[in-house]
Write an enzyme that holds these catalytic residues in place. Structure first.
Site, PDB file in Angstrom:
ATOM      1  N   TYR A 144       0.848  -1.289   0.036  1.00  0.00           N
ATOM      2  CA  TYR A 144      -0.129   0.074   0.057  1.00  0.00           C
ATOM      3  C   TYR A 144       0.948   1.128  -0.097  1.00  0.00           C
ATOM      4  O   TYR A 144       1.769   1.274   1.024  1.00  0.00           O
ATOM      5  CB  TYR A 144      -0.974  -0.100   1.186  1.00  0.00           C
ATOM      6  CG  TYR A 144      -1.846   1.376   1.463  1.00  0.00           C
ATOM      7  CD1 TYR A 144      -2.751   1.486   0.514  1.00  0.00           C
ATOM      8  CD2 TYR A 144      -1.583   2.007   2.330  1.00  0.00           C
ATOM      9  CE1 TYR A 144      -3.503   2.639   0.815  1.00  0.00           C
ATOM     10  CE2 TYR A 144      -2.332   3.264   2.756  1.00  0.00           C
ATOM     11  CZ  TYR A 144      -3.382   3.377   1.596  1.00  0.00           C
ATOM     12  OH  TYR A 144      -4.314   4.533   1.874  1.00  0.00           O
ATOM     13  N   ASP A 239       9.132   2.769  -0.526  1.00  0.00           N
ATOM     14  CA  ASP A 239       8.244   3.317   0.263  1.00  0.00           C
ATOM     15  C   ASP A 239       8.454   3.143   1.704  1.00  0.00           C
ATOM     16  O   ASP A 239       8.295   2.010   2.315  1.00  0.00           O
ATOM     17  CB  ASP A 239       6.777   2.909   0.010  1.00  0.00           C
ATOM     18  CG  ASP A 239       6.005   3.477   0.716  1.00  0.00           C
ATOM     19  OD1 ASP A 239       6.199   4.096   1.854  1.00  0.00           O
ATOM     20  OD2 ASP A 239       4.706   3.403   0.466  1.00  0.00           O
ATOM     21  N   LYS A 267       5.003   9.268   8.880  1.00  0.00           N
ATOM     22  CA  LYS A 267       4.961   8.683  10.334  1.00  0.00           C
ATOM     23  C   LYS A 267       5.782   9.246  11.152  1.00  0.00           C
ATOM     24  O   LYS A 267       5.843  10.399  11.851  1.00  0.00           O
ATOM     25  CB  LYS A 267       4.830   7.140  10.138  1.00  0.00           C
ATOM     26  CG  LYS A 267       3.812   6.766   9.107  1.00  0.00           C
ATOM     27  CD  LYS A 267       3.210   5.297   9.180  1.00  0.00           C
ATOM     28  CE  LYS A 267       2.198   4.871   8.466  1.00  0.00           C
ATOM     29  NZ  LYS A 267       0.968   4.983   8.638  1.00  0.00           N
TER      30      LYS A 267
HETATM   31  N1  HOZ Z   1      -1.083   3.435   6.520  1.00  0.00           N
HETATM   32  C1  HOZ Z   1      -1.828   3.021   7.723  1.00  0.00           C
HETATM   33  C2  HOZ Z   1      -2.581   1.888   7.513  1.00  0.00           C
HETATM   34  N2  HOZ Z   1      -1.766   0.806   7.160  1.00  0.00           N
HETATM   35  C3  HOZ Z   1      -2.547   4.031   8.153  1.00  0.00           C
HETATM   36  C4  HOZ Z   1      -3.166   5.185   7.449  1.00  0.00           C
HETATM   37  C5  HOZ Z   1      -4.785   5.190   6.974  1.00  0.00           C
HETATM   38  O1  HOZ Z   1      -5.475   5.701   7.822  1.00  0.00           O
HETATM   39  O2  HOZ Z   1      -4.933   4.556   6.136  1.00  0.00           O
END
Ligand code: HOZ
Length: 433
Positions: A144, A239, A267
């Site tokens: 993702y 990433d 983050k």
């Molecule tokens: N990227 C995170 C989930 N794997 C949290 C961000 C979201 O709220 O999507």
């Protein structure tokens, strides 16, 4: 433990906010319940609106490696806010942040601050296209990279949790330039590159995947990506929004000794405030406006509060011994959880690296999206609810990670392991071994 107030808030929230949440991953539908509404966090603990207390393993989905409301972060933000919240004019904090990132992350020579991980990956992809003059992007199933149009293909995280294959609203003309391949399978990449290698602007990857649950790269995977990108003139984008400053001061690239052309961060570098960043080789970064002609901008980019919180966090992470401490704590927790799972007879595969991990409810091994999807998500749902009842807050999805922070103490880890015993037993009662 009661959740009346959270239930009421959830009902109210759904009247005004789609699904009652501002990001789908916060919904607890996938684990058969409703979200808890948080009132405050301190150290590794959270308190909800009903006054329930939890040991938190989500840590705002990764940023809170020091725990909630770390005194140095609070102090840095307090000091910054007294001078204003945003200027839209450069500050020296941005130079300090850029210098710190460049010092710590081996492949990064220049960096541009943005406001989220999504912005970082979207911008890195645009830059890769602008730099190479090519259109195609290769990603990997279950990774993702935020919700930018080009990258929301065979995605992990909330898309995977909700079982949404892509998303309406993204034109076919855009995703036709994205190819998603199985993680950890270099043969597929070689075949694809043999066909379209001269059209590929970039290969983007989570060097340690953490959005289909945690999946570690096979030993040859990252070196193979580097090699194939070099052979075909494509850029390699790591990433590291989750892995940056989580797997060590230099992230996954330092750990595995592979230098990407561009790196995306987020983050931890914001210490819990909204942030993202992308950077890499100077020659490529100089293509960005106003130095070059690839455009990207942002009113709040390099925000002084986010820079202050991030710098305070990175300062702590630069101290000797912190990553060893995080790894030791996580190893202690993991072996306790494994023992509890074994005692219950429930098959669980733990994929863990440093302070990042996942427990998949499957025999394993879990090495890609296909094997991650073997996990029994309903069993995870039971486990999640049983742990919640016992004051342990885990990610409300089988396909997310757990995060250990410096604020977790041995007594918190022991408490968690103790809670896991009956929680696994309950899973066994419902599903058998
Ligand atoms: N990227 C995170 C989930 N794997 C949290 C961000 C979201 O709220 O999507």
């Amino acid at each position: 433990m009661g959740w009346n107030r959270s239930e009421e808030f959830y009902e109210e929230a759904q009247k005004w906010i789609p699904g009652g949440v501002n990001s789908p991953v916060r919904s607890a539908r996938a684990v058969g319940t409703h979200p808890i509404f948080v009132r405050k966090g301190r150290g590794c603990r959270l308190w909800d609106e009903d006054g329930n207390e939890y040991i938190d393993y989500v840590g705002s989905w990764g940023p809170l490696i020091l725990g909630h409301a770390h005194p140095l972060v609070v102090e840095a933000v307090r000091k910054a806010v007294e001078n204003g919240t945003s200027y839209g004019i450069p500050t020296r904090l941005e130079i300090e942040m850029a210098r710190k990132i460049v010092e710590m992350v081996p492949s990064m020579e220049m960096v541009r601050m943005v406001n989220s991980g999504t912005e970082a990956t979207m911008s890195a992809v645009r830059l890769a296209r602008g730099f190479t003059g090519r259109k195609k992007i290769i990603k990997f199933n279950g990774c993702y990279h935020g919700h930018g149009d080009s990258l929301l293909v065979q995605s992990g995280s909330g898309v995977m949790t909700l079982g949404i294959p892509g998303s309406p609203g993204i034109p076919e003309e855009i995703v036709q330039h994205t190819l998603s391949l199985p993680y950890n399978r270099l043969e597929d990449l070689h075949q694809a590159m043999a066909r379209i290698g001269n059209q590929v602007a970039a290969v983007i990857v989570e060097p340690v995947a953490a959005n289909m649950g945690v999946v570690l790269p096979h030993a040859d995977f990252l070196p193979g990506l580097r090699k194939v990108c070099d052979e075909h003139g494509a850029l390699l984008i790591f990433d590291e929004v989750i892995t940056g400053f989580r797997l060590g001061p230099g992230g996954a690239q330092e750990r595995y000794g592979i230098m990407p052309d561009l790196t995306c961060l987020g983050k931890i570098i914001g210490g819990g405030l909204p942030v993202g960043a992308y950077g890499g080789r100077r020659e490529i970064m100089q293509k960005m406006a106003p130095a070059g002609d690839v455009y990207q901008a942002g009113t709040l980019s390099g925000n002084p509060l986010a820079m202050s919180a991030g710098l305070a966090t990175l300062e702590v992470l630069s101290r000797p011994g912190v990553y060893e401490e995080l790894a030791e704590k996580t190893a202690y927790l993991t072996s306790g959880l494994e023992a509890a799972a074994n005692d219950s007879g429930v098959p669980v595969t733990m994929n863990v690296l440093e302070s990042l991990g996942s427990g998949f409810f499957t025999q394993g091994p879990v090495v890609d999206l296909e094997t991650a999807l073997q996990a029994n998500t309903r069993a995870y749902g039971v486990f999640f609810r049983e742990m919640l009842k016992r004051g342990i807050y885990l990610a409300p999805s089988q396909f997310e990670a757990f995060f250990v922070s410096l604020a977790h103490e041995k007594k918190d880890l022991d408490c968690t392991i103790e809670a896991a015993g009956p929680a696994f037993m309950r899973v066994r009662e419902v599903f058998g071994a």
